[in-house]
Design a protein around this motif. Structure first.
Motif, PDB file in Angstrom:
ATOM      1  N   GLY A  76       0.751  -1.239   0.000  1.00  8.51           N
ATOM      2  CA  GLY A  76       0.000   0.000   0.000  1.00  8.51           C
ATOM      3  C   GLY A  76       0.782   1.291   0.000  1.00  8.51           C
ATOM      4  O   GLY A  76       1.987   1.342  -0.223  1.00  8.51           O
ATOM      5  N   SER A  77       0.047   2.350   0.302  1.00 12.72           N
ATOM      6  CA  SER A  77       0.558   3.709   0.166  1.00 12.72           C
ATOM      7  C   SER A  77       1.590   4.078   1.230  1.00 12.72           C
ATOM      8  O   SER A  77       2.244   5.114   1.101  1.00 12.72           O
ATOM      9  N   CYS A  78       1.791   3.238   2.249  1.00  9.42           N
ATOM     10  CA  CYS A  78       2.852   3.530   3.222  1.00  9.42           C
ATOM     11  C   CYS A  78       4.218   3.517   2.542  1.00  9.42           C
ATOM     12  O   CYS A  78       5.185   4.062   3.067  1.00  9.42           O
ATOM     13  N   LEU A  79       4.302   2.946   1.342  1.00 10.77           N
ATOM     14  CA  LEU A  79       5.563   2.919   0.596  1.00 10.77           C
ATOM     15  C   LEU A  79       5.745   4.138  -0.308  1.00 10.77           C
ATOM     16  O   LEU A  79       6.827   4.334  -0.863  1.00 10.77           O
ATOM     17  N   ASP A  80       4.721   4.969  -0.455  1.00 10.49           N
ATOM     18  CA  ASP A  80       4.833   6.173  -1.301  1.00 10.49           C
ATOM     19  C   ASP A  80       6.051   7.026  -0.954  1.00 10.49           C
ATOM     20  O   ASP A  80       6.795   7.432  -1.855  1.00 10.49           O
ATOM     21  N   PRO A  81       6.311   7.308   0.334  1.00 15.23           N
ATOM     22  CA  PRO A  81       7.477   8.149   0.654  1.00 15.23           C
ATOM     23  C   PRO A  81       8.812   7.517   0.248  1.00 15.23           C
ATOM     24  O   PRO A  81       9.754   8.227  -0.104  1.00 15.23           O
ATOM     25  N   PHE A  82       8.896   6.198   0.261  1.00 11.93           N
ATOM     26  CA  PHE A  82      10.142   5.526  -0.092  1.00 11.93           C
ATOM     27  C   PHE A  82      10.381   5.528  -1.596  1.00 11.93           C
ATOM     28  O   PHE A  82      11.501   5.639  -2.056  1.00 11.93           O
ATOM     29  N   PHE A  83       9.300   5.396  -2.371  1.00  6.34           N
ATOM     30  CA  PHE A  83       9.415   5.414  -3.823  1.00  6.34           C
ATOM     31  C   PHE A  83       9.363   6.840  -4.364  1.00  6.34           C
ATOM     32  O   PHE A  83       9.790   7.095  -5.475  1.00  6.34           O
ATOM     33  N   GLY A  84       8.813   7.756  -3.580  1.00  2.19           N
ATOM     34  CA  GLY A  84       8.755   9.150  -3.996  1.00  2.19           C
ATOM     35  C   GLY A  84       7.597   9.493  -4.902  1.00  2.19           C
ATOM     36  O   GLY A  84       7.433  10.645  -5.281  1.00  2.19           O
ATOM     37  N   VAL A  85       6.810   8.497  -5.266  1.00  5.57           N
ATOM     38  CA  VAL A  85       5.645   8.702  -6.125  1.00  5.57           C
ATOM     39  C   VAL A  85       4.561   7.703  -5.742  1.00  5.57           C
ATOM     40  O   VAL A  85       4.844   6.676  -5.106  1.00  5.57           O
ATOM     41  N   THR A  86       3.345   7.994  -6.165  1.00  2.00           N
ATOM     42  CA  THR A  86       2.261   7.032  -5.985  1.00  2.00           C
ATOM     43  C   THR A  86       2.448   5.897  -6.984  1.00  2.00           C
ATOM     44  O   THR A  86       3.188   6.027  -7.965  1.00  2.00           O
ATOM     45  N   THR A  87       1.766   4.799  -6.759  1.00  2.00           N
ATOM     46  CA  THR A  87       1.871   3.669  -7.687  1.00  2.00           C
ATOM     47  C   THR A  87       1.345   4.030  -9.067  1.00  2.00           C
ATOM     48  O   THR A  87       1.883   3.569 -10.068  1.00  2.00           O
ATOM     49  N   LYS A  88       0.314   4.846  -9.109  1.00  2.00           N
ATOM     50  CA  LYS A  88      -0.238   5.267 -10.405  1.00  2.00           C
ATOM     51  C   LYS A  88       0.838   5.990 -11.212  1.00  2.00           C
ATOM     52  O   LYS A  88       1.028   5.722 -12.399  1.00  2.00           O
ATOM     53  N   ASN A  89       1.546   6.925 -10.566  1.00  2.00           N
ATOM     54  CA  ASN A  89       2.602   7.659 -11.269  1.00  2.00           C
ATOM     55  C   ASN A  89       3.785   6.767 -11.620  1.00  2.00           C
ATOM     56  O   ASN A  89       4.359   6.899 -12.698  1.00  2.00           O
ATOM     57  N   LEU A  90       4.171   5.860 -10.718  1.00  2.41           N
ATOM     58  CA  LEU A  90       5.279   4.958 -11.023  1.00  2.41           C
ATOM     59  C   LEU A  90       4.934   4.081 -12.219  1.00  2.41           C
ATOM     60  O   LEU A  90       5.762   3.896 -13.119  1.00  2.41           O
ATOM     61  N   GLN A  91       3.721   3.559 -12.264  1.00  5.03           N
ATOM     62  CA  GLN A  91       3.296   2.736 -13.392  1.00  5.03           C
ATOM     63  C   GLN A  91       3.353   3.538 -14.693  1.00  5.03           C
ATOM     64  O   GLN A  91       3.823   3.058 -15.715  1.00  5.03           O
ATOM     65  N   ARG A  92       2.933   4.795 -14.641  1.00  5.89           N
ATOM     66  CA  ARG A  92       2.981   5.657 -15.833  1.00  5.89           C
ATOM     67  C   ARG A  92       4.432   5.920 -16.241  1.00  5.89           C
ATOM     68  O   ARG A  92       4.768   5.881 -17.414  1.00  5.89           O
ATOM     69  N   TYR A  93       5.326   6.176 -15.274  1.00  7.18           N
ATOM     70  CA  TYR A  93       6.742   6.396 -15.577  1.00  7.18           C
ATOM     71  C   TYR A  93       7.359   5.172 -16.241  1.00  7.18           C
ATOM     72  O   TYR A  93       8.146   5.290 -17.181  1.00  7.18           O
ATOM     73  N   ILE A  94       7.015   3.993 -15.748  1.00  7.78           N
ATOM     74  CA  ILE A  94       7.545   2.754 -16.323  1.00  7.78           C
ATOM     75  C   ILE A  94       7.053   2.599 -17.763  1.00  7.78           C
ATOM     76  O   ILE A  94       7.831   2.270 -18.664  1.00  7.78           O
ATOM     77  N   GLN A  95       5.765   2.844 -17.987  1.00  6.03           N
ATOM     78  CA  GLN A  95       5.221   2.741 -19.347  1.00  6.03           C
ATOM     79  C   GLN A  95       5.881   3.758 -20.275  1.00  6.03           C
ATOM     80  O   GLN A  95       6.244   3.428 -21.402  1.00  6.03           O
ATOM     81  N   ASP A  96       6.044   4.986 -19.799  1.00  2.00           N
ATOM     82  CA  ASP A  96       6.691   6.026 -20.612  1.00  2.00           C
ATOM     83  C   ASP A  96       8.133   5.659 -20.923  1.00  2.00           C
ATOM     84  O   ASP A  96       8.600   5.828 -22.057  1.00  2.00           O
ATOM     85  N   PHE A  97       8.867   5.147 -19.922  1.00  2.00           N
ATOM     86  CA  PHE A  97      10.254   4.725 -20.125  1.00  2.00           C
ATOM     87  C   PHE A  97      10.335   3.649 -21.199  1.00  2.00           C
ATOM     88  O   PHE A  97      11.161   3.728 -22.111  1.00  2.00           O
ATOM     89  N   ASN A  98       9.469   2.650 -21.094  1.00  2.58           N
ATOM     90  CA  ASN A  98       9.478   1.556 -22.071  1.00  2.58           C
ATOM     91  C   ASN A  98       9.151   2.066 -23.467  1.00  2.58           C
ATOM     92  O   ASN A  98       9.767   1.652 -24.450  1.00  2.58           O
ATOM     93  N   GLN A  99       8.196   2.980 -23.554  1.00  2.00           N
ATOM     94  CA  GLN A  99       7.805   3.520 -24.849  1.00  2.00           C
ATOM     95  C   GLN A  99       8.924   4.374 -25.456  1.00  2.00           C
ATOM     96  O   GLN A  99       9.267   4.228 -26.624  1.00  2.00           O
ATOM     97  N   LEU A 100       9.519   5.249 -24.647  1.00  3.77           N
ATOM     98  CA  LEU A 100      10.581   6.128 -25.151  1.00  3.77           C
ATOM     99  C   LEU A 100      11.848   5.372 -25.523  1.00  3.77           C
ATOM    100  O   LEU A 100      12.562   5.749 -26.446  1.00  3.77           O
ATOM    101  N   SER A 101      12.138   4.307 -24.765  1.00  2.05           N
ATOM    102  CA  SER A 101      13.360   3.551 -25.044  1.00  2.05           C
ATOM    103  C   SER A 101      13.155   2.518 -26.148  1.00  2.05           C
ATOM    104  O   SER A 101      14.110   1.869 -26.568  1.00  2.05           O
TER     105      SER A 101
END
Length: 130
Positions: A76-101
């Motif tokens: 859950g969201s107790c990990l948001d501070p450690f990752f620095g983003v919400t899961t929704k944003n992390l998932q979007r960053y991963i998708q964007d990274f894969n698409q751009l690369s």
């Protein structure tokens, strides 16, 4: 959800798997079954469009205190501070990274994420509510 019964100060020895986020049902938090257009929760029957699926953190760790080793999973969201983003944003960053690369598989982004998580957690001491 159960309340915290005890606090445990322990060090992270290893990360148990590379799946840190998963598509989760908003009702029961179970893993969703996703296809290209729809999601479905096998536990409670919720359905919807895949683009509207929510994600949740799941971090499986091997930890050690002064006497014992433990396998724990933090959700859950107790990990948001450690990752620095919400899961929704992390998932979007991963998708964007894969698409751009131009990655056709997610091996490169998964490897980078695992390395970052290992650097942030392994060898560090935390207080876990168990």
């Amino acid at each position: 959800m159960n309340s915290v019964q005890e606090l445990l100060a322990a060090s992270v020895i290893s990360i148990q798997n590379s799946c840190f986020i998963y598509p989760a049902c908003q009702t029961c938090f179970s893993r969703l079954i996703l296809d290209s257009r729809r999601f479905n929760c096998l536990k409670c029957g919720c359905t919807g469009e895949a683009k509207d699926a929510s994600y949740r953190y799941r971090l499986s760790l091997k930890i050690a205190d002064t006497n014992d080793l433990f396998d724990i999973t933090v959700f859950g969201s107790c990990l948001d501070p450690f990752f620095g983003v919400t899961t929704k944003n992390l998932q979007r960053y991963i998708q964007d990274f894969n698409q751009l690369s131009g990655e056709t598989n997610t091996e490169s982004s998964t490897r980078a994420l695992v390395q970052a998580v290992e650097t942030c957690f392994i060898g560090k001491r935390f207080i876990f509510g168990v």
